[in-house]
Design an enzyme around this catalytic site. Structure first.
Site, PDB file in Angstrom:
ATOM      1  N   GLY A 146       0.827  -1.197   0.000  1.00  0.00           N
ATOM      2  CA  GLY A 146       0.000   0.000   0.000  1.00  0.00           C
ATOM      3  C   GLY A 146       0.856   1.238   0.000  1.00  0.00           C
ATOM      4  O   GLY A 146       2.071   1.193   0.207  1.00  0.00           O
ATOM      5  N   GLY A 178       0.237   5.226   1.408  1.00  0.00           N
ATOM      6  CA  GLY A 178      -0.645   6.222   2.014  1.00  0.00           C
ATOM      7  C   GLY A 178       0.039   7.568   2.011  1.00  0.00           C
ATOM      8  O   GLY A 178       1.081   7.761   1.357  1.00  0.00           O
ATOM      9  N   GLY A 179      -0.536   8.495   2.741  1.00  0.00           N
ATOM     10  CA  GLY A 179       0.032   9.823   2.821  1.00  0.00           C
ATOM     11  C   GLY A 179       1.420   9.810   3.449  1.00  0.00           C
ATOM     12  O   GLY A 179       2.221  10.718   3.222  1.00  0.00           O
ATOM     13  N   PHE A 180       1.725   8.796   4.232  1.00  0.00           N
ATOM     14  CA  PHE A 180       3.019   8.738   4.905  1.00  0.00           C
ATOM     15  C   PHE A 180       4.137   8.277   3.979  1.00  0.00           C
ATOM     16  O   PHE A 180       5.285   8.595   4.172  1.00  0.00           O
ATOM     17  CB  PHE A 180       2.965   7.746   6.068  1.00  0.00           C
ATOM     18  CG  PHE A 180       2.100   8.204   7.192  1.00  0.00           C
ATOM     19  CD1 PHE A 180       2.502   9.235   8.008  1.00  0.00           C
ATOM     20  CD2 PHE A 180       0.886   7.603   7.427  1.00  0.00           C
ATOM     21  CE1 PHE A 180       1.701   9.666   9.045  1.00  0.00           C
ATOM     22  CE2 PHE A 180       0.077   8.026   8.457  1.00  0.00           C
ATOM     23  CZ  PHE A 180       0.488   9.070   9.275  1.00  0.00           C
ATOM     24  N   GLY A 181       3.806   7.438   3.039  1.00  0.00           N
ATOM     25  CA  GLY A 181       4.824   6.824   2.201  1.00  0.00           C
ATOM     26  C   GLY A 181       4.406   5.386   1.936  1.00  0.00           C
ATOM     27  O   GLY A 181       3.231   5.040   2.068  1.00  0.00           O
ATOM     28  N   TYR A 182       5.385   4.548   1.572  1.00  0.00           N
ATOM     29  CA  TYR A 182       5.066   3.170   1.208  1.00  0.00           C
ATOM     30  C   TYR A 182       4.888   2.270   2.426  1.00  0.00           C
ATOM     31  O   TYR A 182       5.471   2.490   3.475  1.00  0.00           O
ATOM     32  CB  TYR A 182       6.185   2.591   0.343  1.00  0.00           C
ATOM     33  CG  TYR A 182       6.309   3.296  -0.987  1.00  0.00           C
ATOM     34  CD1 TYR A 182       5.393   3.042  -2.011  1.00  0.00           C
ATOM     35  CD2 TYR A 182       7.322   4.228  -1.214  1.00  0.00           C
ATOM     36  CE1 TYR A 182       5.489   3.699  -3.222  1.00  0.00           C
ATOM     37  CE2 TYR A 182       7.419   4.891  -2.427  1.00  0.00           C
ATOM     38  CZ  TYR A 182       6.504   4.621  -3.434  1.00  0.00           C
ATOM     39  OH  TYR A 182       6.592   5.277  -4.625  1.00  0.00           O
ATOM     40  N   VAL A 183       4.083   1.229   2.208  1.00  0.00           N
ATOM     41  CA  VAL A 183       3.950   0.173   3.217  1.00  0.00           C
ATOM     42  C   VAL A 183       4.402  -1.131   2.552  1.00  0.00           C
ATOM     43  O   VAL A 183       3.899  -1.488   1.481  1.00  0.00           O
ATOM     44  CB  VAL A 183       2.481   0.034   3.699  1.00  0.00           C
ATOM     45  CG1 VAL A 183       2.386  -1.037   4.781  1.00  0.00           C
ATOM     46  CG2 VAL A 183       1.946   1.363   4.218  1.00  0.00           C
ATOM     47  N   LYS A 189       5.907   0.530   7.598  1.00  0.00           N
ATOM     48  CA  LYS A 189       5.473   1.804   7.034  1.00  0.00           C
ATOM     49  C   LYS A 189       6.628   2.794   7.111  1.00  0.00           C
ATOM     50  O   LYS A 189       7.113   3.101   8.196  1.00  0.00           O
ATOM     51  CB  LYS A 189       4.270   2.307   7.835  1.00  0.00           C
ATOM     52  CG  LYS A 189       3.586   3.470   7.207  1.00  0.00           C
ATOM     53  CD  LYS A 189       2.354   3.896   7.993  1.00  0.00           C
ATOM     54  CE  LYS A 189       1.226   2.906   7.836  1.00  0.00           C
ATOM     55  NZ  LYS A 189      -0.057   3.458   8.320  1.00  0.00           N
ATOM     56  N   ASP A 214      -7.985  10.144  12.366  1.00  0.00           N
ATOM     57  CA  ASP A 214      -8.181   9.838  10.949  1.00  0.00           C
ATOM     58  C   ASP A 214      -8.996   8.560  10.783  1.00  0.00           C
ATOM     59  O   ASP A 214      -8.598   7.655  10.050  1.00  0.00           O
ATOM     60  CB  ASP A 214      -6.826   9.725  10.241  1.00  0.00           C
ATOM     61  CG  ASP A 214      -6.963   9.821   8.720  1.00  0.00           C
ATOM     62  OD1 ASP A 214      -7.984  10.353   8.243  1.00  0.00           O
ATOM     63  OD2 ASP A 214      -6.049   9.356   8.009  1.00  0.00           O
TER      64      ASP A 214
END
Ligand SMILES: Nc1ncnc2c1ncn2[C@@H]1O[C@H](COP(=O)(O)OP(=O)(O)OP(=O)(O)O)[C@@H](O)[C@H]1O
Length: 389
Positions: free
Chosen positions: A54, A56-61, A75, A171
């Protein structure tokens, strides 16, 4: 760790009891909260793209496997939060002590150069958003929807009411509800959780969260309480009831889901007919009493007045049928309209992935700082750019 030679020397001393054999957990890098970059690189096959589960807004998972066989989700956080290492560690330490059947556990973390990574237990069956809105997937039946609502309500109630300090998630949304193979809900993404240490309203300088789910008082003034999570949870209940997204500009629903559903909920609760509100894909296959409970909870949770929204533990009891619905329904009034745009994207190309991973490695191995905006695959949403632990 001790070598086998060192260990055998312990047994040779006449007065000293032999040391117990090393715990397999400690020896294998489990049961500890810090990981080295090399350990995580080895667990994820060198952060190979095929292990990306995945973005997300944080970066890759990335999916990974520890030497003891435990599956993890790693993450990688974008840099730029300005948060110091000790502050980061302190928050992560608190979050990693939170364990509940309906919360995704944080196993540990890694700080390597300027790169920070969070290590979570791996939850195998994707997200509520995927199963509810994904194209070509089986329709989620009513029992499963109710079980997911209840599980996530319990997880959130635990964060709000049983943790010390209490934790506001910030969130809550369908994409942050992970599912196990039995479709049990697990609330994820504690990277966003901010710890609230007092009983007073906390005014945040930055609004985080996802458009379509934001409580009005939080979106407009940054005023944050547990009741902002309750609002977002109410939006999620509406998704489960209607099968619609919080904001969907591609269909005829002109308002946000909340504004579209408010009058329909009032009508349905008055006349006991939920067919206009309920997801047509359910083909009327739902228990009307359970539907009435879920609609009552949704209506109460999205009240404009944060104070009048119920606590999560009240929602748990109402969904379970353990309390009177009148408790939740008092004072429900139709609210104002607001349209939000969702800008989350999960599409990323091979080239942007390669560019991101090059920078990620440089940073992890070479202590090099780079601004978060340099992540080629990053979302452009303001709320995402602000999300740092
Ligand atoms: N612990 C986990 N186990 C299994 N998959 C996970 C786990 N954590 C995240 N994922 C996968 O990675 C995806 C991205 O997760 P992430 O929390 O970074 O982003 P998001 O919640 O989709 O977006 P945002 O950052 O905007 O909140 C999730 O949708 C999920 O598919």
């Amino acid at each position: 760790m001790m070598s086998s030679g060192e260990q055998s020397s312990q047994f040779s001393g006449p007065m000293r009891p032999p040391l117990p054999p090393p715990s397999p957990n400690i020896a294998l890098g489990f049961n500890k909260s810090t990981f080295t970059y090399d350990e995580l690189a080895s667990a994820t096959g060198g952060f190979v793209q095929s292990n990306v589960i995945g973005q997300g807004g944080f970066g890759y998972v990335h999916k990974g496997v520890l030497p003891n066989g435990k599956e993890i989700a790693v993450k990688s956080l974008k840099s730029g939060s300005g948060q110091g290492e000790r502050e980061f560690q302190a928050e992560v330490d608190i979050i990693s002590r939170v364990h509940h059947r309906h919360l995704v556990s944080l196993v540990g973390y890694c700080i390597a150069g300027g790169q920070r990574m969070l290590v979570y237990e791996f939850v195998p069956n994707k997200t509520l958003e995927y199963h509810l809105h994904g194209k070509g997937l089986p329709v989620m039946d009513w029992n499963t929807r109710l079980r997911i609502a209840l599980g996530s309500a319990k997880g959130l109630a635990y964060l709000h009411e049983d943790c010390h300090p209490r934790i506001i998630h910030r969130d809550i949304k369908a994409a942050n509800i992970l599912l196990d193979n039995n479709f049990e809900a697990m609330v994820a993404d504690f990277g966003l959780a901010k710890l609230s240490t007092d009983n007073h309203t906390h005014v945040s300088t930055r609004v985080m969260g996802t458009f379509g789910y934001l409580a009005p008082e939080y979106a407009s003034s940054g005023k944050l309480t547990e009741k902002s999570d309750v609002f977002s949870f109410g939006v999620m209940l509406l998704e489960l009831i209607t099968g619609k997204r919080p904001v969907d500009l591609t269909n005829a629903m002109e308002d946000s889901l909340v504004d579209w559903a408010r009058p329909l909920m009032a009508q349905a609760l008055a006349d006991g007919n939920y067919n206009e509100l309920a997801d047509a894909n359910l083909e009327k296959n739902y228990n009307p009493l359970e539907m009435a409970r879920m609609v009552s909870c949704a209506a109460a949770s999205i009240r404009h007045s944060a104070r009048k929204r119920p606590k999560m533990s009240q929602i748990v009891r109402a969904l379970e049928g353990d309390s009177s619905l009148e408790d939740l329904n008092e004072g429900v009034k139709p609210g104002q309209s607001s349209i939000y745009n969702s800008t989350t994207t999960s599409d990323y190309s091979q080239s942007s992935y390669n560019a991101d991973m090059k920078k990620f490695r440089q940073m992890a191995l070479g202590s090099q700082e780079f601004p978060s905006s340099e992540f080629a695959g990053s979302s452009s949403s303001d709320s995402h750019e602000l999300r740092q632990l």
